[in-house]
Design a protein around this motif. Structure first.
Motif, PDB file in Angstrom:
ATOM      1  N   SER A   2       0.837  -1.198   0.000  1.00  0.00           N
ATOM      2  CA  SER A   2       0.000   0.000   0.000  1.00  0.00           C
ATOM      3  C   SER A   2       0.874   1.251   0.000  1.00  0.00           C
ATOM      4  O   SER A   2       2.047   1.211   0.360  1.00  0.00           O
ATOM      5  CB  SER A   2      -0.897   0.006   1.238  1.00  0.00           C
ATOM      6  OG  SER A   2      -0.136   0.284   2.398  1.00  0.00           O
ATOM      7  N   ASN A   3       0.276   2.333  -0.442  1.00  0.00           N
ATOM      8  CA  ASN A   3       1.007   3.608  -0.407  1.00  0.00           C
ATOM      9  C   ASN A   3       1.418   3.941   1.018  1.00  0.00           C
ATOM     10  O   ASN A   3       2.485   4.485   1.248  1.00  0.00           O
ATOM     11  CB  ASN A   3       0.158   4.725  -0.988  1.00  0.00           C
ATOM     12  CG  ASN A   3       0.095   4.668  -2.493  1.00  0.00           C
ATOM     13  OD1 ASN A   3       0.874   3.976  -3.132  1.00  0.00           O
ATOM     14  ND2 ASN A   3      -0.838   5.381  -3.060  1.00  0.00           N
ATOM     15  N   TRP A   4       0.537   3.641   1.974  1.00  0.00           N
ATOM     16  CA  TRP A   4       0.851   3.931   3.381  1.00  0.00           C
ATOM     17  C   TRP A   4       2.078   3.138   3.830  1.00  0.00           C
ATOM     18  O   TRP A   4       2.965   3.671   4.477  1.00  0.00           O
ATOM     19  CB  TRP A   4      -0.350   3.612   4.263  1.00  0.00           C
ATOM     20  CG  TRP A   4      -0.061   3.783   5.713  1.00  0.00           C
ATOM     21  CD1 TRP A   4      -0.051   2.811   6.656  1.00  0.00           C
ATOM     22  CD2 TRP A   4       0.296   4.991   6.399  1.00  0.00           C
ATOM     23  NE1 TRP A   4       0.275   3.328   7.871  1.00  0.00           N
ATOM     24  CE2 TRP A   4       0.502   4.672   7.741  1.00  0.00           C
ATOM     25  CE3 TRP A   4       0.466   6.313   5.998  1.00  0.00           C
ATOM     26  CZ2 TRP A   4       0.856   5.624   8.694  1.00  0.00           C
ATOM     27  CZ3 TRP A   4       0.822   7.249   6.952  1.00  0.00           C
ATOM     28  CH2 TRP A   4       1.010   6.909   8.276  1.00  0.00           C
ATOM     29  N   THR A   5       2.144   1.873   3.484  1.00  0.00           N
ATOM     30  CA  THR A   5       3.298   1.051   3.855  1.00  0.00           C
ATOM     31  C   THR A   5       4.567   1.601   3.236  1.00  0.00           C
ATOM     32  O   THR A   5       5.596   1.716   3.902  1.00  0.00           O
ATOM     33  CB  THR A   5       3.082  -0.407   3.410  1.00  0.00           C
ATOM     34  OG1 THR A   5       1.907  -0.913   4.026  1.00  0.00           O
ATOM     35  CG2 THR A   5       4.269  -1.271   3.777  1.00  0.00           C
ATOM     36  N   SER A   6       4.488   1.944   1.971  1.00  0.00           N
ATOM     37  CA  SER A   6       5.656   2.485   1.296  1.00  0.00           C
ATOM     38  C   SER A   6       6.099   3.803   1.922  1.00  0.00           C
ATOM     39  O   SER A   6       7.296   4.034   2.121  1.00  0.00           O
ATOM     40  CB  SER A   6       5.360   2.687  -0.183  1.00  0.00           C
ATOM     41  OG  SER A   6       6.499   3.178  -0.837  1.00  0.00           O
ATOM     42  N   LEU A   7       5.143   4.663   2.246  1.00  0.00           N
ATOM     43  CA  LEU A   7       5.494   5.932   2.892  1.00  0.00           C
ATOM     44  C   LEU A   7       6.146   5.698   4.246  1.00  0.00           C
ATOM     45  O   LEU A   7       7.105   6.381   4.601  1.00  0.00           O
ATOM     46  CB  LEU A   7       4.258   6.820   3.043  1.00  0.00           C
ATOM     47  CG  LEU A   7       3.760   7.481   1.774  1.00  0.00           C
ATOM     48  CD1 LEU A   7       2.426   8.181   2.036  1.00  0.00           C
ATOM     49  CD2 LEU A   7       4.775   8.462   1.242  1.00  0.00           C
ATOM     50  N   ARG A   8       5.633   4.733   5.000  1.00  0.00           N
ATOM     51  CA  ARG A   8       6.246   4.431   6.296  1.00  0.00           C
ATOM     52  C   ARG A   8       7.676   3.958   6.109  1.00  0.00           C
ATOM     53  O   ARG A   8       8.566   4.324   6.887  1.00  0.00           O
ATOM     54  CB  ARG A   8       5.422   3.381   7.045  1.00  0.00           C
ATOM     55  CG  ARG A   8       4.141   3.941   7.601  1.00  0.00           C
ATOM     56  CD  ARG A   8       3.430   3.019   8.562  1.00  0.00           C
ATOM     57  NE  ARG A   8       3.806   1.628   8.424  1.00  0.00           N
ATOM     58  CZ  ARG A   8       2.991   0.608   8.626  1.00  0.00           C
ATOM     59  NH1 ARG A   8       1.744   0.816   8.950  1.00  0.00           N
ATOM     60  NH2 ARG A   8       3.409  -0.623   8.507  1.00  0.00           N
ATOM     61  N   LEU A   9       7.922   3.130   5.090  1.00  0.00           N
ATOM     62  CA  LEU A   9       9.282   2.672   4.829  1.00  0.00           C
ATOM     63  C   LEU A   9      10.178   3.840   4.432  1.00  0.00           C
ATOM     64  O   LEU A   9      11.335   3.916   4.867  1.00  0.00           O
ATOM     65  CB  LEU A   9       9.275   1.607   3.738  1.00  0.00           C
ATOM     66  CG  LEU A   9       8.654   0.270   4.134  1.00  0.00           C
ATOM     67  CD1 LEU A   9       8.458  -0.608   2.907  1.00  0.00           C
ATOM     68  CD2 LEU A   9       9.497  -0.438   5.170  1.00  0.00           C
ATOM     69  N   GLU A  10       9.654   4.752   3.605  1.00  0.00           N
ATOM     70  CA  GLU A  10      10.434   5.929   3.220  1.00  0.00           C
ATOM     71  C   GLU A  10      10.751   6.787   4.442  1.00  0.00           C
ATOM     72  O   GLU A  10      11.872   7.269   4.595  1.00  0.00           O
ATOM     73  CB  GLU A  10       9.668   6.749   2.192  1.00  0.00           C
ATOM     74  CG  GLU A  10       9.576   6.094   0.837  1.00  0.00           C
ATOM     75  CD  GLU A  10       8.734   6.903  -0.127  1.00  0.00           C
ATOM     76  OE1 GLU A  10       8.926   8.133  -0.196  1.00  0.00           O
ATOM     77  OE2 GLU A  10       7.875   6.303  -0.794  1.00  0.00           O
ATOM     78  N   TRP A  11       9.764   6.987   5.313  1.00  0.00           N
ATOM     79  CA  TRP A  11       9.996   7.798   6.523  1.00  0.00           C
ATOM     80  C   TRP A  11      11.023   7.137   7.430  1.00  0.00           C
ATOM     81  O   TRP A  11      11.884   7.802   7.997  1.00  0.00           O
ATOM     82  CB  TRP A  11       8.700   8.008   7.289  1.00  0.00           C
ATOM     83  CG  TRP A  11       7.708   8.879   6.590  1.00  0.00           C
ATOM     84  CD1 TRP A  11       7.963   9.882   5.676  1.00  0.00           C
ATOM     85  CD2 TRP A  11       6.300   8.844   6.716  1.00  0.00           C
ATOM     86  NE1 TRP A  11       6.798  10.448   5.243  1.00  0.00           N
ATOM     87  CE2 TRP A  11       5.751   9.833   5.870  1.00  0.00           C
ATOM     88  CE3 TRP A  11       5.426   8.056   7.468  1.00  0.00           C
ATOM     89  CZ2 TRP A  11       4.385  10.056   5.760  1.00  0.00           C
ATOM     90  CZ3 TRP A  11       4.066   8.290   7.350  1.00  0.00           C
ATOM     91  CH2 TRP A  11       3.563   9.275   6.513  1.00  0.00           C
ATOM     92  N   SER A  12      10.924   5.801   7.557  1.00  0.00           N
ATOM     93  CA  SER A  12      11.900   5.086   8.373  1.00  0.00           C
ATOM     94  C   SER A  12      13.303   5.252   7.813  1.00  0.00           C
ATOM     95  O   SER A  12      14.266   5.442   8.562  1.00  0.00           O
ATOM     96  CB  SER A  12      11.542   3.599   8.446  1.00  0.00           C
ATOM     97  OG  SER A  12      10.331   3.421   9.117  1.00  0.00           O
ATOM     98  N   ALA A  13      13.407   5.165   6.504  1.00  0.00           N
ATOM     99  CA  ALA A  13      14.717   5.353   5.873  1.00  0.00           C
ATOM    100  C   ALA A  13      15.231   6.764   6.162  1.00  0.00           C
ATOM    101  O   ALA A  13      16.411   6.944   6.482  1.00  0.00           O
ATOM    102  CB  ALA A  13      14.634   5.111   4.372  1.00  0.00           C
TER     103      ALA A  13
END
Length: 56
Positions: A2-13
């Motif tokens: 999901s876009n939300w999952t991807s955004l969370r991964l980007e924020w974590s990075a």
């Protein structure tokens, strides 16, 4: 993904980049997830269109 999952991964990075001095790999990871987010949505849309056309 999901876009939300991807955004969370980007924020974590980004948090890891900000917190450490080893930014190169984390920049690469963030860029990869940004790329995947941009590519996956249209890919899934195209698949749904093709699937619908093949199963009508």
């Amino acid at each position: 993904m999901s876009n939300w999952t991807s955004l969370r991964l980007e924020w974590s990075a980004q948090e890891g980049i900000d917190a450490t001095g080893t930014a190169r790999r984390l920049h690469e990871m963030r860029g990869f997830y940004t790329y995947m987010t941009n590519e996956l949505v249209p890919l899934i849309d195209r698949w749904r269109e093709q699937y619908a056309a093949d199963h009508d």
